[in-house]
Enzyme design. Structure first.
Site, PDB file in Angstrom:
ATOM      1  N   ASP A  13       0.876  -1.161   0.000  1.00 37.65           N
ATOM      2  CA  ASP A  13       0.000   0.000   0.000  1.00 37.65           C
ATOM      3  C   ASP A  13       0.928   1.229   0.000  1.00 37.65           C
ATOM      4  O   ASP A  13       2.123   1.102   0.283  1.00 37.65           O
ATOM      5  CB  ASP A  13      -0.867  -0.033   1.265  1.00 37.65           C
ATOM      6  CG  ASP A  13      -1.732   1.197   1.395  1.00 37.65           C
ATOM      7  OD1 ASP A  13      -2.311   1.629   0.384  1.00 37.65           O
ATOM      8  OD2 ASP A  13      -1.822   1.741   2.519  1.00 37.65           O
ATOM      9  N   LEU A  14       0.402   2.386  -0.322  1.00 37.29           N
ATOM     10  CA  LEU A  14       1.245   3.592  -0.382  1.00 37.29           C
ATOM     11  C   LEU A  14       0.957   4.556   0.784  1.00 37.29           C
ATOM     12  O   LEU A  14       1.795   4.777   1.649  1.00 37.29           O
ATOM     13  CB  LEU A  14       1.009   4.305  -1.720  1.00 37.29           C
ATOM     14  CG  LEU A  14       1.672   5.666  -1.890  1.00 37.29           C
ATOM     15  CD1 LEU A  14       3.190   5.519  -1.982  1.00 37.29           C
ATOM     16  CD2 LEU A  14       1.153   6.363  -3.155  1.00 37.29           C
ATOM     17  N   ASP A  15      -0.268   5.100   0.769  1.00 41.46           N
ATOM     18  CA  ASP A  15      -0.622   6.129   1.752  1.00 41.46           C
ATOM     19  C   ASP A  15      -0.620   5.548   3.164  1.00 41.46           C
ATOM     20  O   ASP A  15      -1.371   4.612   3.448  1.00 41.46           O
ATOM     21  CB  ASP A  15      -2.012   6.702   1.437  1.00 41.46           C
ATOM     22  CG  ASP A  15      -2.079   7.335   0.058  1.00 41.46           C
ATOM     23  OD1 ASP A  15      -1.247   8.216  -0.228  1.00 41.46           O
ATOM     24  OD2 ASP A  15      -2.951   6.949  -0.747  1.00 41.46           O
ATOM     25  N   THR A  21       0.978  10.371   3.573  1.00 44.53           N
ATOM     26  CA  THR A  21      -0.056  11.105   2.848  1.00 44.53           C
ATOM     27  C   THR A  21      -1.442  10.860   3.425  1.00 44.53           C
ATOM     28  O   THR A  21      -2.376  11.594   3.100  1.00 44.53           O
ATOM     29  CB  THR A  21      -0.070  10.675   1.363  1.00 44.53           C
ATOM     30  OG1 THR A  21       0.353   9.324   1.319  1.00 44.53           O
ATOM     31  CG2 THR A  21       0.850  11.533   0.530  1.00 44.53           C
ATOM     32  N   LYS A  49      -9.504   5.286   5.475  1.00 42.28           N
ATOM     33  CA  LYS A  49      -8.187   4.845   4.978  1.00 42.28           C
ATOM     34  C   LYS A  49      -8.330   3.666   4.017  1.00 42.28           C
ATOM     35  O   LYS A  49      -8.984   2.678   4.339  1.00 42.28           O
ATOM     36  CB  LYS A  49      -7.279   4.464   6.153  1.00 42.28           C
ATOM     37  CG  LYS A  49      -6.829   5.683   6.921  1.00 42.28           C
ATOM     38  CD  LYS A  49      -5.876   5.332   8.048  1.00 42.28           C
ATOM     39  CE  LYS A  49      -5.510   6.609   8.796  1.00 42.28           C
ATOM     40  NZ  LYS A  49      -4.892   6.322  10.093  1.00 42.28           N
ATOM     41  N   GLY A  50      -7.720   3.783   2.853  1.00 48.51           N
ATOM     42  CA  GLY A  50      -7.744   2.710   1.869  1.00 48.51           C
ATOM     43  C   GLY A  50      -8.973   2.723   0.970  1.00 48.51           C
ATOM     44  O   GLY A  50      -9.089   1.904   0.072  1.00 48.51           O
ATOM     45  N   ILE A  51      -9.892   3.633   1.232  1.00 50.16           N
ATOM     46  CA  ILE A  51     -11.165   3.668   0.505  1.00 50.16           C
ATOM     47  C   ILE A  51     -11.073   4.654  -0.676  1.00 50.16           C
ATOM     48  O   ILE A  51     -10.539   5.753  -0.524  1.00 50.16           O
ATOM     49  CB  ILE A  51     -12.311   4.091   1.474  1.00 50.16           C
ATOM     50  CG1 ILE A  51     -12.333   3.180   2.707  1.00 50.16           C
ATOM     51  CG2 ILE A  51     -13.664   4.129   0.769  1.00 50.16           C
ATOM     52  CD1 ILE A  51     -12.565   1.704   2.435  1.00 50.16           C
ATOM     53  N   ARG A  53     -11.812   7.373  -3.739  1.00 57.01           N
ATOM     54  CA  ARG A  53     -12.232   8.775  -3.608  1.00 57.01           C
ATOM     55  C   ARG A  53     -13.745   8.919  -3.485  1.00 57.01           C
ATOM     56  O   ARG A  53     -14.257   9.524  -2.543  1.00 57.01           O
ATOM     57  CB  ARG A  53     -11.713   9.576  -4.803  1.00 57.01           C
ATOM     58  CG  ARG A  53     -11.698  11.067  -4.554  1.00 57.01           C
ATOM     59  CD  ARG A  53     -11.151  11.801  -5.766  1.00 57.01           C
ATOM     60  NE  ARG A  53      -9.815  11.319  -6.147  1.00 57.01           N
ATOM     61  CZ  ARG A  53      -9.220  11.604  -7.304  1.00 57.01           C
ATOM     62  NH1 ARG A  53      -9.828  12.367  -8.197  1.00 57.01           N
ATOM     63  NH2 ARG A  53      -8.030  11.115  -7.584  1.00 57.01           N
ATOM     64  N   SER A 120      -2.187   0.459  -4.352  1.00 55.38           N
ATOM     65  CA  SER A 120      -2.835   1.608  -3.712  1.00 55.38           C
ATOM     66  C   SER A 120      -4.117   1.936  -4.458  1.00 55.38           C
ATOM     67  O   SER A 120      -4.155   1.861  -5.686  1.00 55.38           O
ATOM     68  CB  SER A 120      -1.902   2.820  -3.780  1.00 55.38           C
ATOM     69  OG  SER A 120      -2.602   3.992  -3.440  1.00 55.38           O
ATOM     70  N   ALA A 121      -5.139   2.326  -3.700  1.00 59.03           N
ATOM     71  CA  ALA A 121      -6.402   2.728  -4.328  1.00 59.03           C
ATOM     72  C   ALA A 121      -6.292   4.127  -4.932  1.00 59.03           C
ATOM     73  O   ALA A 121      -7.217   4.601  -5.593  1.00 59.03           O
ATOM     74  CB  ALA A 121      -7.519   2.700  -3.291  1.00 59.03           C
ATOM     75  N   SER A 122      -5.174   4.785  -4.709  1.00 56.77           N
ATOM     76  CA  SER A 122      -5.059   6.198  -5.129  1.00 56.77           C
ATOM     77  C   SER A 122      -4.669   6.361  -6.589  1.00 56.77           C
ATOM     78  O   SER A 122      -3.681   5.794  -7.051  1.00 56.77           O
ATOM     79  CB  SER A 122      -4.022   6.911  -4.262  1.00 56.77           C
ATOM     80  OG  SER A 122      -3.818   8.213  -4.754  1.00 56.77           O
ATOM     81  N   ASN A 124      -3.515   9.006  -7.558  1.00 55.05           N
ATOM     82  CA  ASN A 124      -2.364   9.903  -7.472  1.00 55.05           C
ATOM     83  C   ASN A 124      -1.067   9.177  -7.107  1.00 55.05           C
ATOM     84  O   ASN A 124      -0.035   9.829  -6.918  1.00 55.05           O
ATOM     85  CB  ASN A 124      -2.629  10.987  -6.425  1.00 55.05           C
ATOM     86  CG  ASN A 124      -3.798  11.884  -6.814  1.00 55.05           C
ATOM     87  OD1 ASN A 124      -3.810  12.450  -7.902  1.00 55.05           O
ATOM     88  ND2 ASN A 124      -4.797  12.001  -5.945  1.00 55.05           N
ATOM     89  N   LYS A 151     -10.839  -2.004  -1.776  1.00 54.49           N
ATOM     90  CA  LYS A 151     -10.587  -2.666  -0.502  1.00 54.49           C
ATOM     91  C   LYS A 151     -11.855  -2.521   0.342  1.00 54.49           C
ATOM     92  O   LYS A 151     -12.494  -1.476   0.259  1.00 54.49           O
ATOM     93  CB  LYS A 151      -9.404  -1.998   0.211  1.00 54.49           C
ATOM     94  CG  LYS A 151      -8.103  -2.066  -0.581  1.00 54.49           C
ATOM     95  CD  LYS A 151      -7.006  -1.180   0.014  1.00 54.49           C
ATOM     96  CE  LYS A 151      -5.794  -1.150  -0.928  1.00 54.49           C
ATOM     97  NZ  LYS A 151      -4.687  -0.291  -0.451  1.00 54.49           N
ATOM     98  N   GLU A 175       0.105  -2.937   4.860  1.00 58.45           N
ATOM     99  CA  GLU A 175      -1.036  -2.017   4.968  1.00 58.45           C
ATOM    100  C   GLU A 175      -1.074  -1.236   6.274  1.00 58.45           C
ATOM    101  O   GLU A 175      -0.590  -1.713   7.301  1.00 58.45           O
ATOM    102  CB  GLU A 175      -2.326  -2.846   4.941  1.00 58.45           C
ATOM    103  CG  GLU A 175      -2.933  -2.999   3.574  1.00 58.45           C
ATOM    104  CD  GLU A 175      -3.541  -1.724   3.016  1.00 58.45           C
ATOM    105  OE1 GLU A 175      -3.752  -0.767   3.781  1.00 58.45           O
ATOM    106  OE2 GLU A 175      -3.814  -1.673   1.802  1.00 58.45           O
ATOM    107  N   ASP A 176      -1.701  -0.069   6.239  1.00 59.53           N
ATOM    108  CA  ASP A 176      -1.955   0.679   7.480  1.00 59.53           C
ATOM    109  C   ASP A 176      -3.463   0.740   7.786  1.00 59.53           C
ATOM    110  O   ASP A 176      -3.847   1.283   8.810  1.00 59.53           O
ATOM    111  CB  ASP A 176      -1.434   2.121   7.361  1.00 59.53           C
ATOM    112  CG  ASP A 176      -2.227   2.921   6.349  1.00 59.53           C
ATOM    113  OD1 ASP A 176      -2.483   2.404   5.247  1.00 59.53           O
ATOM    114  OD2 ASP A 176      -2.621   4.058   6.669  1.00 59.53           O
TER     115      ASP A 176
END
Ligand code: G6P
Ligand code: MG
Length: 223
Positions: A13-15, A21, A49-51, A53, A120-122, A124, A151, A175-176
């Protein structure tokens, strides 16, 4: 849990894992919540978190009983405003925003020949990696536009394994977010949860913070 010797790759995961972020996402969503008059709480913040936009916006509106108050176009406008504010924060990022120990861990796993992908779900994510100067570490990135479910559905972590041509059992997901840990577990990968043990109680392995994540510490917790 898989055996440590079976592990051949990591799906990240990223964020909130590679960089913080998640704080920027929260800040930008908090502004939206205030604007529409939805109550902001730690529980809502963690749940976002992880959801994705649009799903995040729906959760905020739901928290304020406002789901029916906005048209689809108005919802897109609110989500776009959030993203614009989020990107202003991202623009100021530098490699100093990489979380403690992450660069060393990425080098360690690369040096040991593990494969790497990003789940990542992002939308960005490529931009954030660029700001962190980590683009070269992640030639394989799951494109969230190709996902039919976010997720906690396993789809994103299954794609992360597929991109590096590994079976889920050969991968560790990092993951966080509780939704992310659920996604990793449902995909059949070994899950590492970074952060609060209680929030991430379903993770196979838990580290309080990123600096604890080393191959030796992971091996200690696997058979
Ligand atoms: C990640 C973050 C979420 C964010 C989602 C979509 O999963 O944890 O907070 O909502 O990505 O990000 P995006 O940058 O595409 O709006
Ligand atoms: Mg995250």
């Amino acid at each position: 849990m898989a055996k440590f010797s079976d592990i051949k790759g990591f799906v990240f995961d990223l964020d909130g894992v590679i960089t913080d972020t998640s704080v920027f996402h929260s800040q930008a969503w908090h502004q939206v919540a205030d604007k529409v008059g939805a109550p902001w709480s730690k529980k809502l913040e963690d749940g976002l978190k992880g959801i994705s936009r649009m799903d995040s916006l729906e959760m905020i509106l739901k928290a304020g009983n406002l789901s029916d108050k906005y048209t689809d176009d108005q919802k897109v406008a609110l989500a776009t405003e959030k993203n614009t504010n989020y990107l202003k924060l991202v623009d100021q990022m530098t490699p100093d925003n990489i979380l403690p120990g992450i660069k060393a861990f990425l080098d360690e796993i690369k040096d040991h020949g593990y494969l790497l992908s990003l789940a990542s779900a992002s939308k960005n994510a490529p931009k954030v990696l660029e700001k962190l100067q980590l683009t070269d570490y992640f030639p394989k990135i799951v494109d969230p536009k190709t996902l039919s479910k976010g997720k906690p559905d396993p789809e994103i972590y299954l794609k992360g394994a597929e991109l590096i041509k590994l079976k889920p059992e050969q991968c560790i997901g990092v993951e966080d977010a509780a939704a992310g840990v659920a996604s990793i577990n449902a995909a059949g990968e070994t899950s590492i949860g970074i952060g609060d043990k209680q929030t991430l109680k379903d993770a196979d392995i838990n580290f309080e913070n990123t600096s604890e994540m080393t191959l030796a510490n992971i091996q200690k917790q696997m058979a």
